[in-house]
Write an enzyme that holds these catalytic residues in place. Structure first.
Site, PDB file in Angstrom:
ATOM      1  N   TYR A 207      39.285  24.538  19.987  1.00  0.00           N
ATOM      2  CA  TYR A 207      40.552  23.822  19.867  1.00  0.00           C
ATOM      3  C   TYR A 207      41.601  24.681  19.166  1.00  0.00           C
ATOM      4  O   TYR A 207      42.740  24.804  19.641  1.00  0.00           O
ATOM      5  CB  TYR A 207      40.351  22.515  19.099  1.00  0.00           C
ATOM      6  N   LYS A 211      45.278  26.363  20.667  1.00  0.00           N
ATOM      7  CA  LYS A 211      46.589  26.100  20.080  1.00  0.00           C
ATOM      8  C   LYS A 211      47.301  27.398  19.696  1.00  0.00           C
ATOM      9  O   LYS A 211      48.532  27.494  19.789  1.00  0.00           O
ATOM     10  CB  LYS A 211      46.448  25.171  18.871  1.00  0.00           C
TER      11      LYS A 211
END
Length: 326
Positions: A207, A211
């Site tokens: 994750y 980003k």
């Protein structure tokens, strides 16, 4: 063995420590209040994941200002329910749903084909949809889910819509690409030889990596647009820790307490949407001023890798190759 365990635990520890720090910061600071924005009559916007959470609040506000807003999402029932609620508030709202699955290259291409067939302008693209801490899995095209949905799907969508965005902008009224990112990028890494996290999978690390990739893409795109003199800007926005369904895959003990913690300490979706709307609509962010990374309505500094020109270029070229783009 120890190395593998360390690789699994470090991203978890880093992300939760970062989350704790952000919760404390939010607790002692006021959320950004969106100033009155100008009318958006005649403008067309696409918001991915606009059926709920932050995306829904962005769509709702833009429609209230007169924009024609298209919700791009996987769940048609959710999208139509969002439209129903928005139109109940404002009978004149121009909102519609179009099927878009960011985990499928074919779906993204079909979405863009269907949109372009209508010969509409495109003034605002909000890349908002995303997944967080999902179990290990692959998209339809074999990409790790966080990397495929949060980053590659939006990369492809933006790339295919660039010509329309450029054609729709003009001096004084630039088109805008707004990438909804996260402070989690601070603990992310870009491993060009393992973008799909095959060597050692951690949902927390994947994750954060996705980003950071978003920020590198957003920054590089803005620089390219400036060099080319295009009437289009690109920026990234951190909406903060917001009470949405994105956190449903938290570590189990935290997950059980998340609903209570979120109500007490997290921002509401409307508060999270304020920074996104500021980046998408504010006259103060016109033209070159529209780039950068924004949090709580202010331009913020990011981690050193975000400014690495070689890393930006390498990720850009690798993404083009992975997606078969010329």
């Amino acid at each position: 063995m120890l190395s593998a365990v360390r690789s699994q635990l470090l991203p978890v520890i880093r992300l939760y420590l970062l989350g704790l720090r952000l919760v404390l910061v939010q607790l002692f600071s006021r959320p950004f209040r969106l100033p009155v924005m100008p009318r958006q009559d005649g403008k067309v916007a696409i918001v991915t994941g606009g059926g709920r959470g932050i995306g829904y609040e962005v769509v709702r506000h833009m429609a209230r200002l007169g924009a024609h807003v298209i919700i791009g999402g996987r769940d048609e029932q959710e999208g139509l329910e969002a439209i129903r609620r928005i139109c109940e508030e404002d009978k004149e709202a121009k909102v519609e749903f179009m099927k878009l699955d960011l985990a499928s290259v074919q779906s993204v291409r079909q979405f863009v084909r269907s949109f372009k067939e209508r010969d509409l302008p495109l003034n605002i693209l909000v890349n908002n949809a995303g997944v967080m801490l999902v179990p290990e899995g692959r998209t339809d095209d074999g990409f790790e889910q966080h990397f495929g949905v949060n980053y590659l799907g939006h990369f492809l969508l933006t790339w295919l819509l660039l010509d329309t965005l450029k054609d729709s902008g003009k001096c004084g009224y630039f088109s805008r690409v707004v990438n909804v990112s996260s402070s989690a990028h601070c603990v992310g890494e870009i491993r060009l030889n393992d973008l799909n996290s095959c060597q050692c999978y951690s949902a927390h690390a994947a994750y954060c990596h996705s980003k950071l990739a978003q920020l590198l893409f957003s920054s590089y795109l803005h620089q390219e647009l400036q060099r080319g003199g295009s009437p289009l800007s690109s920026c990234a926005v951190d909406p903060g820790m917001v009470d949405t369904a994105l956190y449903r895959h938290l570590w189990t003990p935290l997950s059980l307490a998340q609903s209570v913690i979120a109500r007490l300490l997290f921002r509401t979706p409307a508060e999270g949407a304020a920074s996104v709307l500021h980046a998408a609509l504010s006259p103060d962010l016109e033209g070159e001023c529209g780039g950068g990374y924004w949090a709580n309505g202010r331009r913020e500094m990011t981690t050193p890798p975000t400014f690495d020109p070689q890393l930006q270029l390498s990720l850009w070229e690798t993404s083009l190759r992975l997606l078969g783009l010329d």
